[in-house]
Scaffold this motif. Structure first.
Motif, PDB file in Angstrom:
ATOM      1  N   LEU A 128       0.823  -1.211   0.000  1.00  0.00           N
ATOM      2  CA  LEU A 128       0.000   0.000   0.000  1.00  0.00           C
ATOM      3  C   LEU A 128       0.857   1.260   0.000  1.00  0.00           C
ATOM      4  O   LEU A 128       0.334   2.363   0.177  1.00  0.00           O
ATOM      5  N   ASP A 129       2.159   1.092  -0.190  1.00  0.00           N
ATOM      6  CA  ASP A 129       3.079   2.226  -0.249  1.00  0.00           C
ATOM      7  C   ASP A 129       3.070   3.038   1.039  1.00  0.00           C
ATOM      8  O   ASP A 129       3.201   4.260   1.033  1.00  0.00           O
ATOM      9  N   GLY A 130       2.885   2.337   2.165  1.00  0.00           N
ATOM     10  CA  GLY A 130       2.993   2.980   3.458  1.00  0.00           C
ATOM     11  C   GLY A 130       1.757   3.702   3.943  1.00  0.00           C
ATOM     12  O   GLY A 130       1.733   4.178   5.078  1.00  0.00           O
ATOM     13  N   VAL A 131       0.730   3.822   3.124  1.00  0.00           N
ATOM     14  CA  VAL A 131      -0.512   4.498   3.548  1.00  0.00           C
ATOM     15  C   VAL A 131      -1.577   3.423   3.729  1.00  0.00           C
ATOM     16  O   VAL A 131      -2.117   2.885   2.762  1.00  0.00           O
ATOM     17  N   ASP A 132      -1.865   3.076   4.978  1.00  0.00           N
ATOM     18  CA  ASP A 132      -2.728   1.945   5.284  1.00  0.00           C
ATOM     19  C   ASP A 132      -4.171   2.207   4.861  1.00  0.00           C
ATOM     20  O   ASP A 132      -4.593   3.347   4.632  1.00  0.00           O
ATOM     21  N   LEU A 133      -4.952   1.126   4.810  1.00  0.00           N
ATOM     22  CA  LEU A 133      -6.345   1.222   4.384  1.00  0.00           C
ATOM     23  C   LEU A 133      -7.148   2.177   5.246  1.00  0.00           C
ATOM     24  O   LEU A 133      -8.057   2.855   4.758  1.00  0.00           O
ATOM     25  N   THR A 284      11.056   0.682   5.070  1.00  0.00           N
ATOM     26  CA  THR A 284      10.101   1.326   4.174  1.00  0.00           C
ATOM     27  C   THR A 284      10.734   2.524   3.485  1.00  0.00           C
ATOM     28  O   THR A 284      10.522   2.776   2.291  1.00  0.00           O
ATOM     29  N   ALA A 285      11.524   3.277   4.247  1.00  0.00           N
ATOM     30  CA  ALA A 285      12.132   4.483   3.690  1.00  0.00           C
ATOM     31  C   ALA A 285      13.498   4.235   3.080  1.00  0.00           C
ATOM     32  O   ALA A 285      13.978   5.058   2.291  1.00  0.00           O
ATOM     33  N   ALA A 286      14.140   3.116   3.417  1.00  0.00           N
ATOM     34  CA  ALA A 286      15.531   2.906   3.007  1.00  0.00           C
ATOM     35  C   ALA A 286      15.699   2.809   1.504  1.00  0.00           C
ATOM     36  O   ALA A 286      16.733   3.210   0.960  1.00  0.00           O
ATOM     37  N   VAL A 600       9.447  15.968   9.374  1.00  0.00           N
ATOM     38  CA  VAL A 600       9.223  14.942   8.352  1.00  0.00           C
ATOM     39  C   VAL A 600       9.551  13.583   8.955  1.00  0.00           C
ATOM     40  O   VAL A 600      10.658  13.362   9.451  1.00  0.00           O
ATOM     41  N   ASP A 601       8.598  12.687   8.909  1.00  0.00           N
ATOM     42  CA  ASP A 601       8.753  11.324   9.441  1.00  0.00           C
ATOM     43  C   ASP A 601       8.973  10.371   8.276  1.00  0.00           C
ATOM     44  O   ASP A 601       8.213  10.371   7.314  1.00  0.00           O
ATOM     45  N   ARG A 602       9.991   9.516   8.396  1.00  0.00           N
ATOM     46  CA  ARG A 602      10.290   8.577   7.318  1.00  0.00           C
ATOM     47  C   ARG A 602      10.235   7.118   7.776  1.00  0.00           C
ATOM     48  O   ARG A 602      10.930   6.268   7.226  1.00  0.00           O
ATOM     49  N   GLY A 603       9.420   6.820   8.766  1.00  0.00           N
ATOM     50  CA  GLY A 603       9.301   5.423   9.169  1.00  0.00           C
ATOM     51  C   GLY A 603       9.221   5.187  10.660  1.00  0.00           C
ATOM     52  O   GLY A 603       9.408   4.056  11.109  1.00  0.00           O
ATOM     53  N   TRP A 604       8.919   6.199  11.441  1.00  0.00           N
ATOM     54  CA  TRP A 604       8.765   5.988  12.881  1.00  0.00           C
ATOM     55  C   TRP A 604       7.605   5.037  13.152  1.00  0.00           C
ATOM     56  O   TRP A 604       6.494   5.235  12.654  1.00  0.00           O
ATOM     57  N   LEU A 605       7.864   4.017  13.963  1.00  0.00           N
ATOM     58  CA  LEU A 605       6.791   3.129  14.404  1.00  0.00           C
ATOM     59  C   LEU A 605       5.725   3.916  15.154  1.00  0.00           C
ATOM     60  O   LEU A 605       4.527   3.642  15.036  1.00  0.00           O
ATOM     61  N   LEU A 606       6.136   4.905  15.933  1.00  0.00           N
ATOM     62  CA  LEU A 606       5.214   5.697  16.723  1.00  0.00           C
ATOM     63  C   LEU A 606       4.185   6.409  15.849  1.00  0.00           C
ATOM     64  O   LEU A 606       3.056   6.647  16.280  1.00  0.00           O
ATOM     65  N   ALA A 629      17.437  14.843  11.641  1.00  0.00           N
ATOM     66  CA  ALA A 629      17.715  15.672  12.814  1.00  0.00           C
ATOM     67  C   ALA A 629      17.804  14.808  14.070  1.00  0.00           C
ATOM     68  O   ALA A 629      18.887  14.483  14.542  1.00  0.00           O
ATOM     69  N   ALA A 630      16.626  14.371  14.596  1.00  0.00           N
ATOM     70  CA  ALA A 630      16.643  13.589  15.824  1.00  0.00           C
ATOM     71  C   ALA A 630      17.247  12.208  15.593  1.00  0.00           C
ATOM     72  O   ALA A 630      17.948  11.672  16.438  1.00  0.00           O
ATOM     73  N   ASP A 631      16.943  11.587  14.475  1.00  0.00           N
ATOM     74  CA  ASP A 631      17.559  10.315  14.106  1.00  0.00           C
ATOM     75  C   ASP A 631      17.518  10.205  12.588  1.00  0.00           C
ATOM     76  O   ASP A 631      17.269  11.189  11.890  1.00  0.00           O
ATOM     77  N   GLN A 632      17.741   9.007  12.073  1.00  0.00           N
ATOM     78  CA  GLN A 632      17.878   8.836  10.626  1.00  0.00           C
ATOM     79  C   GLN A 632      16.579   9.033   9.867  1.00  0.00           C
ATOM     80  O   GLN A 632      16.602   9.273   8.659  1.00  0.00           O
ATOM     81  N   VAL A 633      15.443   8.909  10.530  1.00  0.00           N
ATOM     82  CA  VAL A 633      14.159   8.944   9.824  1.00  0.00           C
ATOM     83  C   VAL A 633      13.232  10.026  10.362  1.00  0.00           C
ATOM     84  O   VAL A 633      12.008   9.915  10.244  1.00  0.00           O
ATOM     85  N   TRP A 634      13.779  11.078  10.906  1.00  0.00           N
ATOM     86  CA  TRP A 634      12.963  12.197  11.375  1.00  0.00           C
ATOM     87  C   TRP A 634      13.781  13.470  11.268  1.00  0.00           C
ATOM     88  O   TRP A 634      14.939  13.514  11.682  1.00  0.00           O
TER      89      TRP A 634
END
Length: 792
Positions: A128-133, A284-286, A600-606, A629-634
């Motif tokens: 679904l390209d990361g956008v859930d139903l 997902t973002a890698a 910008v979020d690139r895969g945070w589980l939260l 900034a905060a980590d590799q995906v945010w």
């Protein structure tokens, strides 16, 4: 197995709404104290601790019903408080359901069910390209959601004529097996005392209130009815196995017989949710934005790991040494994931450890407590890891995820070391369990009504023997029918029977044969082609759904360009719903040349594991430059198709604020002239403003290059930090254009989002539209480069 897998997939669906709703709706992006947010979340994970007060069957069925209702409600919800409430109730209901599963499902269905549920959720998320139903509108998402929910509900029914496979169904229709049940003598016998009354006697009635029974591995059949040592028919034999007809396809397992999965296997569900969820978000973002070949390799390796997770979970672990290796692999894979963003080792090691903890062995120890304890570990792990962006924990937050991995590894190692027999010797038993449990365990929830056509009066009480002797034709037909169904059941599990054969070669419980190394190796690798094919299909379909080549660079004639600065709050709007597509549609209509994004979020589980940057960049047709900034995906990002001569991300000091910050500097070309861009999101302006001012001076090259500083500066026009930025040659042209407020988005009262410029560039117009897609409003500015001597 399918029942557990679909239930777990529904739970993950709900969690992907519950977790971001905590931040955006209950927490209001930082307005609510983090401690209060944590207490609210803990309430819904602690509430299922009341599940032991219910009968397991009630917990399973009730939890499943509420879970489905909550999931359908989320699909219909428009966000806001109803979304938060439905997601909260759904999480608790799912834990009630899992508690019931832990007390009823057979051991063999558990590791494969957990692994299959995780794999299904990850695969659907990728496709679904990361956008859930739940975030999609229209008939197709509704149809998919209803289909998944209906399949889950259908598996809750006891076995019936409709669920039998064709060979078994045909056996039921054969005369005299089927017709004999409709004859008056046989039908009346079921209602006659003592056959009917015996069901209400205390021993039989109490037995029906026990947790639902499931099939045990059958001993080699002799065609005889199980008996106790005293020879009494129809009574449970020592060891807990309820008496059965050996040919029946639905023999029963009494509680305490050792056929339930131990608490360790269920406990591992919580850490698995956290670690696999984090690895899936990172993966997902890698691969987004990479060349096709590299993207296929990146995504394919993760897809293969997910497929192997299911394959390993459904197979016996061959040795304690293998269990130790899997534990070490999980810890190493988690550390590698945190350090590099590559989590390919996590899923496959999780699958192997699930198989270790659910190995055949002594009676299960507290499986219900294992579910609830694992859920709490998941909650503590999630909040421990992500709270570091709001609270100063005093240690790196990666230590939280690493600790969860160590705990999961220790659970697997202890389970392996406590095995009283070599793990290799359990291969045949485990394969038999899988073969027998997979077909019917998911629907065999009610021993009272489960397939009354074949065995509903066979094991109630010795007094019911009269009912079996009323009609000789019925008894004969019953035996023939059971034999037919048993044959069909055996045929339907031919693939797993190969595993049993392989277990014999490795010294399994079925028998010991002379070692044949080639055959032993083949047995261990049998079926390995399946995860490989699954990974290839998943990779191909995911690439087709989400990969795109980078847009071409498009030089711009003239000296004017448009710039958009927007703090998107991880893509969640004021209503708490994912608004990435809404943001993209609005921005596409404005046709900006340069887009600067914050949060910008690139895969945070939260936040549900979405890649905000790729979704927006693809919708706008722009090239993306990420600035973690905060980590590799945010962090922040620059999007443009203008020529970019350089782009660098500069870490900024924390200055007592836990969330990391950066300043992204770039040099772009507009009409043959260079202009510097500084994109940042200040978290601690008093300390970070001087650092950004120094970057502006450096980028301006002594005043020869115009510079634009834009983003969420958390600074008001009258604050002292604004004077620091002005000292670097920046000015605030929006004051003369009405000084529009940008925060909060629903009732803006202050401007903390800015477009500041140095000499050589002029803001000709600016707009701050009222949009509900974030808690900030965007700033849209039209700029023109004036006469600046860029030649020196």
């Amino acid at each position: 197995m399918l029942l557990l897998a679909l239930g777990l997939a529904l739970l993950i669906d709900v969690l992907r709404v519950f977790l971001p709703s905590l931040i955006t709706l209950f927490g209001r992006a930082g307005e609510t104290p983090a401690e209060l947010v944590g207490l609210y979340a803990a309430l819904w994970f602690v509430l299922p601790c009341l599940a032991p007060l219910l009968r397991p069957r009630w917990s399973l069925l009730g939890g499943a019903a509420v879970l489905v209702a909550a999931r359908l409600g989320l699909q219909a919800s428009d966000g806001g408080t109803p979304q938060l409430a439905l997601a909260s109730v759904g999480v608790s209901a799912a834990l009630f359901f899992l508690y019931g599963c832990s007390r009823t499902l057979p051991r063999a269905a558990v590791p494969a069910g957990i692994a299959a549920g995780l794999a299904f959720a990850v695969a659907v998320h990728l496709l679904l390209d990361g956008v859930d139903l739940v975030w999609r509108d229209g008939p197709l998402p509704w149809l998919a959601t209803l289909t998944l929910s209906a399949a889950f509900v259908a598996l809750l029914r006891p076995p019936s004529f409709a669920t039998l496979r064709p060979p078994a169904r045909a056996a039921l229709l054969r005369a005299p097996a089927f017709v004999a049940r409709l004859r008056p003598p046989a039908f009346v016998a079921r209602l006659r005392p003592p056959a009917f009354v015996a069901r209400l006697r205390p021993p039989a009635f109490v037995a029906r209130l026990r947790p639902p029974a499931f099939r045990a591995p059958r001993a080699p059949s002799t065609g005889a009815r199980a008996t106790s040592p005293s020879g009494a028919r129809g009574q449970a034999a020592p060891g807990g196995h309820a008496p059965t007809w050996e040919a029946s396809p639905y023999p029963e397992v009494a509680p305490g017989s050792g056929e339930l999965a131990p608490g360790a296997a269920w406990f591992l569900l919580g850490p698995s949710l956290l670690l696999v969820g984090m690895s899936a978000g990172l993966s997902t973002a890698a691969w987004h934005g990479l060349p096709l070949g590299v993207a296929a390799l990146e995504l394919g390796s993760f897809g293969l790991s997910v497929a192997l997770m299911v394959w390993l979970a459904a197979r016996p672990v061959s040795s304690k040494r293998a269990a130790l290796l899997l534990a070490a692999l999980l810890v190493a894979g988690t550390v590698l994931m945190l350090a590099t963003g590559h989590g390919q080792l996590v899923p496959l090691s999780v699958g192997g450890l699930l198989a270790v903890t659910a190995r055949p062995g002594p009676p299960a120890v507290r499986p219900g407590a294992g579910v609830l304890g694992g859920g709490l570990v998941f909650l503590v792990g999630v909040f421990g890891y992500y709270a570091a962006y709001d609270l100063d924990l005093g240690f790196p937050n990666g230590l939280v995820a690493a600790t969860v991995a160590v705990v999961a590894a220790l659970v697997g190692v202890i389970s392996a070391l406590r095995t009283t027999e070599p793990l290799a010797a359990t291969g045949a038993t485990r394969a038999t369990e899988v073969a027998e449990a997979t077909d019917t365990a998911d629907t065999h929830l009610d021993p009272d009504t489960a397939h009354t056509d074949t065995a509903d009066t066979d094991t109630v009480d010795t007094d019911t023997a009269d009912a079996h002797t009323v009609d000789t034709d019925t008894a004969d037909a019953h035996t023939a029918n059971n034999a037919d169904i048993a044959d069909a059941h055996t045929a339907n599990n031919a693939d797993i029977a190969e595993t049993v054969d392989g277990a014999e070669d490795t010294g399994g419980a079925v028998g010991v044969r002379p070692g044949v190394p080639a055959r032993r190796a083949a047995a261990r690798l049998s079926g390995l082609w399946r995860p490989v094919v699954a990974a290839v299909l998943l990779t191909g379909l995911s690439l087709a759904a989400g990969w795109r080549s980078a847009p071409a660079v498009q030089p711009k004639a003239g000296s004017s360009f448009t710039l958009l600065a927007y703090n998107i709050r991880m893509g969640f709007g004021l209503d708490g719903r994912l608004s990435l597509d809404d943001i993209t549609a609005w921005a596409a209509a404005k046709r900006p040349d340069v887009v600067l994004l914050s949060e910008v979020d690139r895969g945070w589980l939260l936040n549900g594991g979405h890649d905000d940057l790729d979704r927006i960049a693809r919708g706008l047709g722009l090239r993306a430059y990420c600035a973690p900034a905060a980590d590799q995906v945010w962090g922040d990002a620059l999007l443009t198709n203008l020529p970019v001569k350089q782009v660098v991300s500069h870490p900024l000091g924390k200055h007592g604020y836990p969330t990391g910050a950066q300043a992204q500097t770039a040099v772009i070309e507009v009409g043959g002239s260079e202009v510097g861009i500084v994109n940042t999101h200040l978290q601690s302006p008093p300390g970070q403003a001087p650092e950004v001012a120094a970057l502006v001076r450096e980028l301006s090259a002594g005043g020869r290059r115009p510079v634009v500083l834009a983003g969420d500066l958390n600074t008001r026009p009258g604050d002292p930090e604004m004077r620091v930025l002005e000292s670097a040659g920046l000015s605030d042209p929006l004051i003369a254009l009405g000084n529009p407020a940008t925060s909060p988005a629903d009732a803006p009262v202050e401007r903390i989002d800015h477009v500041l410029v140095t000499g050589g560039v002029r803001v000709e117009s600016a707009d701050v539209p009222r949009l509900p897609y974030s808690d900030h409003l965007p700033v849209m500015a039209a700029l023109r480069i004036t006469s600046v001597d860029q030649e020196g």
